[in-house]
Scaffold this active site. Structure first.
Site, PDB file in Angstrom:
ATOM      1  N   LYS A  99      61.952  13.980  36.644  1.00  0.00           N
ATOM      2  CA  LYS A  99      62.180  13.404  37.851  1.00  0.00           C
ATOM      3  C   LYS A  99      63.653  12.942  37.794  1.00  0.00           C
ATOM      4  O   LYS A  99      64.173  12.697  38.663  1.00  0.00           O
ATOM      5  CB  LYS A  99      61.310  11.953  38.021  1.00  0.00           C
ATOM      6  CG  LYS A  99      61.131  11.115  36.876  1.00  0.00           C
ATOM      7  CD  LYS A  99      59.859  11.151  36.325  1.00  0.00           C
ATOM      8  CE  LYS A  99      59.947  10.756  34.755  1.00  0.00           C
ATOM      9  NZ  LYS A  99      58.632  10.902  34.148  1.00  0.00           N
ATOM     10  N   GLU A 123      56.842  19.649  41.253  1.00  0.00           N
ATOM     11  CA  GLU A 123      55.339  19.120  41.735  1.00  0.00           C
ATOM     12  C   GLU A 123      55.177  17.788  40.534  1.00  0.00           C
ATOM     13  O   GLU A 123      54.817  16.890  40.952  1.00  0.00           O
ATOM     14  CB  GLU A 123      54.519  20.117  41.627  1.00  0.00           C
ATOM     15  CG  GLU A 123      53.057  19.271  42.000  1.00  0.00           C
ATOM     16  CD  GLU A 123      53.037  18.723  43.263  1.00  0.00           C
ATOM     17  OE1 GLU A 123      53.154  19.292  44.392  1.00  0.00           O
ATOM     18  OE2 GLU A 123      53.077  17.542  43.306  1.00  0.00           O
ATOM     19  N   GLY A 128      52.594  13.014  37.912  1.00  0.00           N
ATOM     20  CA  GLY A 128      52.079  13.775  37.312  1.00  0.00           C
ATOM     21  C   GLY A 128      51.194  14.976  37.673  1.00  0.00           C
ATOM     22  O   GLY A 128      51.660  15.948  38.322  1.00  0.00           O
ATOM     23  N   GLY A 181      50.731   4.558  21.434  1.00  0.00           N
ATOM     24  CA  GLY A 181      51.336   5.997  22.019  1.00  0.00           C
ATOM     25  C   GLY A 181      51.481   6.103  23.601  1.00  0.00           C
ATOM     26  O   GLY A 181      51.509   6.970  23.967  1.00  0.00           O
ATOM     27  N   LYS A 199      60.940   8.331  41.229  1.00  0.00           N
ATOM     28  CA  LYS A 199      59.657   9.054  41.993  1.00  0.00           C
ATOM     29  C   LYS A 199      59.818   8.677  43.603  1.00  0.00           C
ATOM     30  O   LYS A 199      59.515   9.658  44.322  1.00  0.00           O
ATOM     31  CB  LYS A 199      58.489   8.868  41.522  1.00  0.00           C
ATOM     32  CG  LYS A 199      58.262   9.238  39.862  1.00  0.00           C
ATOM     33  CD  LYS A 199      57.309   8.749  38.987  1.00  0.00           C
ATOM     34  CE  LYS A 199      57.086   9.578  37.894  1.00  0.00           C
ATOM     35  NZ  LYS A 199      56.104   8.641  37.002  1.00  0.00           N
ATOM     36  N   GLY A 296      50.670  12.272  31.064  1.00  0.00           N
ATOM     37  CA  GLY A 296      49.922  12.892  30.198  1.00  0.00           C
ATOM     38  C   GLY A 296      50.177  14.557  29.948  1.00  0.00           C
ATOM     39  O   GLY A 296      50.537  15.026  30.874  1.00  0.00           O
TER      40      GLY A 296
HETATM   41  N1  HSE Z   1      56.329   7.523  31.781  1.00  0.00           N
HETATM   42  C1  HSE Z   1      55.958   7.636  32.994  1.00  0.00           C
HETATM   43  C2  HSE Z   1      54.475   7.151  33.423  1.00  0.00           C
HETATM   44  C3  HSE Z   1      55.381   9.401  32.613  1.00  0.00           C
HETATM   45  O1  HSE Z   1      54.038   6.188  32.557  1.00  0.00           O
HETATM   46  O2  HSE Z   1      54.009   7.218  34.284  1.00  0.00           O
HETATM   47  C4  HSE Z   1      55.076  10.395  33.799  1.00  0.00           C
HETATM   48  O3  HSE Z   1      56.250  10.347  34.812  1.00  0.00           O
END
Ligand code: HSE
Length: 402
Positions: A99, A123, A128, A181, A199, A296
């Site tokens: 992005k 996309e 995600g 994580g 975004k 993910g």
């Molecule tokens: N760091 C982003 C989130 C990953 O937590 O949504 C996906 O763009």
């Protein structure tokens, strides 16, 4: 058979290889026989199932006419921009989850794609695994989109969900999320709202067909949200989410990313933990809601590969929609009206006149918190609210309502 190259063998890149190879039968059922020929990374991956596909030299990919599709999963603007540009100039189509790159250079890459009978798809860069961009581009093409409002960042949604459930402080939940994580070691892009801002810039650009500058979007993160804010929110039958939204006005679109006190029954509140939700309001369909995993490895990779399959179906033919390099001038957010929840020290009785003079009529919110109180303002312009708020003493924060 279509050969693909994957740039970057980190979390998303390795997911892309896995989805293409493990679900090749499903992809073949859609008429596309696709396999990965190269994986570009600086590192070696001894023992990895696909280690023989690894190259350290981008020229291997550029020179290979068999490679028609390039999946960029490197992240960041460079060298991802240069590699994507060169691939497009060589007539190879590119898809990405990046992005940052799409928000910064998307319009340029789309133009280069068109000039070379290729395509640039992204996309996975928003929401995600949720197919929100394709829905806007392919399904809502007869709609005037008036508003997009969403929870677009999984990390912050996880943190706010935990803070609400456990009454825990931001710092404590962030550390726990990092240990598991879920959150990055450097969490700034997520917790300060920059990720959601990019975004949103992509969404506004797609809807307006012109390049919206992410730097024009007022962006506030979640670092100042506290468990006490949730007490007030609950008193009001509300919760707190990091909301990215754009709204069409008679002067154009405004866009903003900030914590908001939304109604508990707001459909967007279906998104708990790392899930994302995007509400689209359009003139014929009215409200429609898109929900799923916004981050993910496999959900993001699934969206990248969905694009790769589309690209494979259109080799040598430009088909993708996007936006022009002309700027979309976003409406000055200071002119837009919101209602605000404000926390202050002291008592409502003592400060009522001062607050009425600052914001007009306000209503008290008493959540039983010692030494302080809250109020809700009527709709007031962002600019005049901020000027008045900065003049007040003993303030403890504000959150936009709705
Ligand atoms: N760091 C982003 C989130 C990953 O937590 O949504 C996906 O763009």
């Amino acid at each position: 058979m279509v050969k693909a190259a994957v740039l970057g063998y980190g979390t998303v890149g390795s997911g892309v290889v896995q989805v293409i190879e493990e679900n090749s039968d499903v992809i073949a059922a859609h008429g596309v026989d696709m396999h990965v020929k190269y994986i570009l990374d600086l590192r070696d991956f001894p023992g990895d199932k696909y280690e023989s596909l690894v190259t350290h030299d981008f020229e291997d990919i550029i020179k290979d006419d068999e490679v028609k599709v390039v999946c960029e999963a490197m992240g960041g603007v460079e060298p991802a921009f240069t590699f994507s540009k060169r691939a497009l100039e060589a007539g190879k189509s590119v898809c990405t989850s990046n992005k940052e790159l799409v928000a910064a250079k998307g319009a340029e890459l789309m133009r280069i794609a068109k000039e070379n009978n290729a395509n640039y798809l992204f996309e996975a860069s928003v929401g995600g695994g949720i197919p929100i961009l394709r829905t806007i581009n392919d399904a809502l093409t007869a709609e005037r989109i008036e508003c997009v409002k969403g929870i677009l960042n999984g990390t912050t949604n996880y943190i706010l969900t935990k803070m609400e459930r456990e009454g825990a402080d931001f710092d404590v939940v962030l550390k726990e999320a990092q240990d598991k994580g879920y959150a990055e070691r450097n969490p700034e892009a997520d917790v300060e709202g920059h990720d959601a801002c990019r975004k949103m810039a992509i969404l506004v650009s797609l809807i307006s067909h012109r390049r919206a500058d992410w730097e024009q979007i007022r962006t506030e993160g979640i670092t100042k949200v506290t468990p006490v804010d949730f007490k007030y929110a609950h008193k009001l039958g509300r919760t707190i989410k990091l909301i990215a939204m754009c709204q069409k006005t008679d002067k154009g679109f405004y866009a903003i990313v900030s914590p908001r006190m939304i109604d508990k029954d707001d459909p967007i509140n279906c998104a708990q933990d790392v899930f994302n939700a995007v509400l689209v309001r359009s003139d014929m369909l009215d409200d429609s809601l898109y929900y799923g995993r916004g981050a993910g490895k496999l959900p993001t990779a699934s969206a990248v590969v969905g694009d790769a399959v589309e690209l494979a179906k259109h080799v040598g033919e430009h088909f993708s929609a996007g936006w022009s390099e002309e700027a979309e001038n976003l409406v000055d957010i200071d002119s837009v009206e919101f209602s605000y929840f404000v926390r202050l020290g002291g008592s409502f009785a003592d400060r009522r006149d001062e607050l009425t003079a600052s914001f007009g009529e306000v209503s008290e919110v008493n959540a039983g918190v010692e030494g302080e109180f809250g109020v809700i303002t009527k709709p007031v312009s962002e600019g005049s609210f901020r000027t008045a708020y900065e003049k007040l003493t003993d303030t403890k924060g504000y959150i936009r309502i709705g």
